[in-house]
Design an enzyme around this catalytic site. Structure first.
Site, PDB file in Angstrom:
ATOM      1  N   CYS A 112       1.144  -0.982   0.059  1.00  0.00           N
ATOM      2  CA  CYS A 112      -0.149   0.034  -0.029  1.00  0.00           C
ATOM      3  C   CYS A 112       0.830   2.060   0.171  1.00  0.00           C
ATOM      4  O   CYS A 112       1.758   1.480   0.034  1.00  0.00           O
ATOM      5  CB  CYS A 112      -1.266  -0.100   1.425  1.00  0.00           C
ATOM      6  SG  CYS A 112      -2.010  -1.083   1.230  1.00  0.00           S
ATOM      7  N   CYS A 169      -3.082   5.122   2.618  1.00  0.00           N
ATOM      8  CA  CYS A 169      -3.604   3.505   2.316  1.00  0.00           C
ATOM      9  C   CYS A 169      -5.192   4.412   3.628  1.00  0.00           C
ATOM     10  O   CYS A 169      -4.766   3.924   4.269  1.00  0.00           O
ATOM     11  CB  CYS A 169      -3.862   2.729   2.150  1.00  0.00           C
ATOM     12  SG  CYS A 169      -5.343   1.555   1.824  1.00  0.00           S
ATOM     13  N   CYS A 217      -2.021  -2.630  -3.608  1.00  0.00           N
ATOM     14  CA  CYS A 217      -3.824  -3.335  -3.586  1.00  0.00           C
ATOM     15  C   CYS A 217      -5.072  -2.518  -3.928  1.00  0.00           C
ATOM     16  O   CYS A 217      -4.560  -1.691  -4.607  1.00  0.00           O
ATOM     17  CB  CYS A 217      -3.877  -1.830  -1.603  1.00  0.00           C
ATOM     18  SG  CYS A 217      -4.982  -1.600  -1.166  1.00  0.00           S
ATOM     19  N   CYS A 227      -5.469   1.674  -2.435  1.00  0.00           N
ATOM     20  CA  CYS A 227      -4.457   2.710  -2.965  1.00  0.00           C
ATOM     21  C   CYS A 227      -3.768   3.220  -4.333  1.00  0.00           C
ATOM     22  O   CYS A 227      -3.482   3.541  -4.134  1.00  0.00           O
ATOM     23  CB  CYS A 227      -3.347   3.066  -1.610  1.00  0.00           C
ATOM     24  SG  CYS A 227      -2.913   1.702  -1.258  1.00  0.00           S
TER      25      CYS A 227
HETATM   26 ZN   LIG Z   1      -3.973   0.014   0.236  1.00  0.00          ZN
END
Ligand SMILES: [Zn+2]
Length: 187
Positions: free
Chosen positions: A34, A38, A65, A68
């Site tokens: 991330c 995030c 992810c 994000c």
């Molecule tokens: Zn994330």
């Protein structure tokens, strides 16, 4: 690593977007990596590891992810954030609390927002807000017969002295003189 673990962990906990692009964190238990900003639930510290680049994270077996999107480097739509900020200010510049609340929803820190906004519109948000407020006050002074105390309240000032010093700073004159001048000058 550029940063100490403590500092990076702090950024993860705070979802601090000032660190975006400067490191990535990955959560071992879920296998994703991330951006620091995030908004996913904060993982357990012991499950987190850090990477300087996406390549490193991917080589270690982590996926980007979905939330994000650290894999999309230009994902933070800076122009869009600046535009939304301006829209909010235009709508709420007399309602400070409401404005602050709405601006928080954009998910960007105040400092970062100020930088983005200035890049786009040439002035920091606060200056833009004050300009709008001053223009509105001038309008009310010349186009209505509202009392100065009502105008101050309308524009979001609880205190008259604060309103006076604001007006003076913005226009170099006092509300009374401004109103009198406009009428006397036969505008
Ligand atoms: Zn994330």
């Amino acid at each position: 690593m550029q940063f100490a673990e403590d500092e990076m962990w702090g950024a993860v906990v705070d979802c601090d977007d000032n660190y975006d692009g400067r490191f990535l964190y990955a959560v071992k238990t879920v296998g994703v990596y991330c951006r620091p900003s995030c908004k996913s639930r904060t993982p357990l510290r012991k499950n987190v590891c850090y990477f300087e680049t996406q390549e490193n994270a991917q080589n270690a077996g982590f996926r980007p992810c979905k939330r994000c999107r650290p894999d999309l480097t230009d994902y933070v739509p800076v122009l869009e954030i600046a535009r939304q900020t301006k829209e909010l200010i235009d709508g709420y510049y007399c309602q400070r609390e409401q404005l602050i609340r709405e601006m928080k929803q954009l998910g960007v820190t105040t400092n970062h927002l100020a930088v983005i906004f200035k890049q786009q519109y040439g002035v920091p948000p606060i200056q833009y807000i004050n300009r709008l407020r001053a223009e509105q006050v001038k309008k009310m002074l010349t186009e209505t017969d509202m009392s100065i105390i009502d105008i101050a309240g309308d524009i979001g000032f609880d205190s008259l002295p604060a309103f006076y010093s604001f007006f003076k700073r913005q226009t170099g004159t006092t509300p009374k003189k401004y109103r009198g001048g406009a009428i006397g000058g036969g505008k």
